[in-house]
Design an enzyme around this catalytic site. Structure first.
Site, mmCIF file in Angstrom:
data_model
loop_
_atom_site.group_PDB
_atom_site.id
_atom_site.type_symbol
_atom_site.label_atom_id
_atom_site.label_comp_id
_atom_site.label_asym_id
_atom_site.label_seq_id
_atom_site.Cartn_x
_atom_site.Cartn_y
_atom_site.Cartn_z
ATOM 1 N N GLU A 1 0.800 -1.234 0.000
ATOM 2 C CA GLU A 1 0.000 0.000 0.000
ATOM 3 C C GLU A 1 0.829 1.280 0.000
ATOM 4 O OE1 GLU A 1 -2.996 -0.108 3.031
ATOM 5 O OE2 GLU A 1 -3.891 -1.950 2.264
ATOM 6 N N GLU B 1 -5.271 -8.564 0.857
ATOM 7 C CA GLU B 1 -5.905 -8.188 2.132
ATOM 8 C C GLU B 1 -7.368 -7.938 1.888
ATOM 9 O OE1 GLU B 1 -4.401 -4.904 4.466
ATOM 10 O OE2 GLU B 1 -2.336 -5.553 4.139
HETATM 11 C C1 FCB Z 1 -4.451 -1.972 5.482
HETATM 12 C C2 FCB Z 1 -3.076 -2.284 6.040
HETATM 13 C C3 FCB Z 1 -3.077 -3.346 7.106
HETATM 14 C C4 FCB Z 1 -4.251 -3.177 8.042
HETATM 15 C C5 FCB Z 1 -5.533 -3.086 7.277
HETATM 16 C C6 FCB Z 1 -6.762 -2.968 8.126
HETATM 17 O O1 FCB Z 1 -4.470 -0.693 4.964
HETATM 18 O O2 FCB Z 1 -2.222 -2.717 4.998
HETATM 19 O O3 FCB Z 1 -1.836 -3.290 7.767
HETATM 20 O O4 FCB Z 1 -4.038 -2.086 8.843
HETATM 21 O O5 FCB Z 1 -5.488 -1.983 6.409
#
Ligand code: FCB
Length: 471
Positions: free
Chosen positions: A178, A376
């Site tokens: 990210e 994620e």
């Molecule tokens: C993302 C992050 C991760 C976590 C999630 C909820 O942006 O990469 O580390 O904090 O959100």
């Protein structure tokens, strides 16, 4: 098991609609779980400094101990094996490997990751390391941090050291997690470490993170031309609040600043002209050197997509004070983010699985082909430990089921989705929210460090087992 639906969802049936070799994973990040911040020669990172700054973290907590995973990793890998995970996405802490961010690597730091990787391989779980999940060594921030071009070169050197140590047992590498958050929350809004509020620094950081990715790809491929190297971006579905041309333009601009500012250089080798126009008013762009884009657009072995929610945006109609988060959107002070109407998670994020399908299908439609992994996806809910010690979280299982369904919808539209990683394996230190938000499949009692798989963990294990068993 079917969560909260009358008809069985394809995710919950016995047929296996996922492609062969689909990765069933969960994800974590070093600073959020490891603790042991002084162990074995680790140096400080910007998150150590930031979390120890008064007022920076909602509950005043730090990652000093977190889930104590550094000392408990064998137990945690055993939990992963019980869940049936086929892959585990974790991050490597740069300040464990190079305590000052430069120079010779720290053997003890590398040894920890060797032990972790060996433990995973011993349980048949594929290691998916990410090289940078936000923990820049503090001395590099002292020298200017991501707004400085040299930080990209430092990252490539670090990547080469890690690859040298682990390349015999790790096949698939992810450079960054990210970059939007590193650049725009770290240097724009100041909500994340290092807590700067400077739009020019944020825009420069975004480019230098891209360059860092490209240089790290080069460094790894020089050592092993067949290494699989990719990266992970956080993408959003973006919609205009109304059909007005002003709101359509707001959506174009936020899509540009959130998504295309990274996707276009990575996958097309150029920045989108409209985004450059939008931000150059605020910044000037002399930090982008002509050859950088060739470096950044090196072929990707995979693109990781972190997806949580959708933005609904409008041209602002009021002149009141802007929320802090606006610093994260350089040049977009006149844009408002609508409050979600439907259900949200405890983070206040709208639950919008269709946005995941939209995002994956858009990648497939608008960009050159690249294998996609949802690296994620998950939800924070206020989990309660019952009197019987169980943590019943049907809403998290339901969230995951809906988003796995969204992956299937994208696959049926041709998107090459090859895996899914739940955020997160464990409840952990949720950055500026501290320990107040729980995302884990596994509950962590931070006083005793006791781990309790929640209902969602059992449900996910069941889904994995059935899909792995079926032909
Ligand atoms: C993302 C992050 C991760 C976590 C999630 C909820 O942006 O990469 O580390 O904090 O959100």
């Amino acid at each position: 098991m079917t969560i909260g639906r009358e008809k069985p969802h394809p995710v919950s049936t016995t047929e296996n609609p996922f492609p062969v070799g689909f990765r069933w994973g969960a994800a974590t990040a070093a600073y959020q779980i490891e603790g042991a911040v002084d162990a074995d020669g680790r140096g400080p990172s910007i998150w150590d400094t930031f979390s120890h700054t008064r007022g920076a973290i909602a509950d005043g907590s730090t990652g000093d101990i977190a889930c104590d995973h550094y000392n408990r990793f064998r137990d945690d890998v055993r939990l992963m094996a019980e869940l049936g995970l086929t892959a585990y996405r974790f991050s490597i802490a740069w300040p464990r490997v190079q305590p000052t961010g430069r120079g010779a690597p720290n053997p003890a730091g590398l040894d920890f990751y060797r032990r972790l990787v060996d433990e995973l391989l011993g349980h048949g779980i594929e290691p998916w390391p990410t090289l940078y999940h936000w923990d820049l060594p503090q001395p590099l921030e002292h020298d200017g941090g991501w707004p400085e071009r040299d930080t990209a070169q430092r990252f490539a050197d670090y990547a080469a050291h890690v690859h040298h140590a682990l390349g015999d047992r790790v096949d698939r590498w992810t450079t960054l997690n990210e970059p939007w958050c590193s650049a725009f929350l770290g240097y724009g809004s100041g909500e994340h470490a290092p807590g700067r509020r400077d739009p020019i620094a944020a825009v420069r950081s975004a480019h230098h993170l891209m360059l860092a990715h490209g240089l790290a790809c080069q460094a790894i491929r020089e050592a092993n031309p067949s290494a699989e190297v990719g990266t992970t971006v956080n993408l959003y579905a973006v919609s205009p609040a109304t059909t007005s041309p002003a709101d359509a333009d707001a959506a174009r601009r936020i899509d540009g600043l959130a998504n295309r500012i990274f996707l276009d250089p990575l996958l097309r080798g150029r920045y989108p002209a409209d985004v450059l126009d939008d931000i150059s008013v605020a910044t000037g762009l002399d930090h982008i050197h002509p050859d950088d884009l060739v470096t950044i657009a090196a072929p990707l072995a995979h693109l990781g997509v972190n997806y949580y929610s959708r933005y609904v945006v409008a041209r602002s109609h009021h002149d009141g004070p802007l929320p802090l988060s606006h610093g994260a959107w350089p040049g977009a002070d006149d844009i408002q983010f609508a409050e979600p109407h439907g259900p949200t998670t405890d983070m206040g994020w709208a639950i919008d699985p269709a946005g995941l399908t939209e995002t994956l299908v858009r990648l497939h439609r608008d960009y050159p082909a690249v294998p996609l992994y949802v690296t994620e996806n998950g939800a924070a809910f206020d989990d309660i430990v019952g009197p019987d010690g169980r943590v019943d979280d049907p809403q998290r299982a339901r969230y995951i089921e809906q988003h796995l369904g969204a992956c299937l919808d994208a696959i049926s539209h041709g998107a090459p989705v090859r895996g899914y990683f739940v955020w997160s394996l464990l409840d952990n230190f949720e950055w500026a929210h501290g320990y107040s938000q729980r995302f884990g499949l596994v509950h962590v009692d931070y006083t005793t460090q006791r781990r309790t798989p929640k209902t969602s963990a059992h449900w996910y294990a069941d889904v994995i087992r059935r899909h792995r068993l079926s032909p």
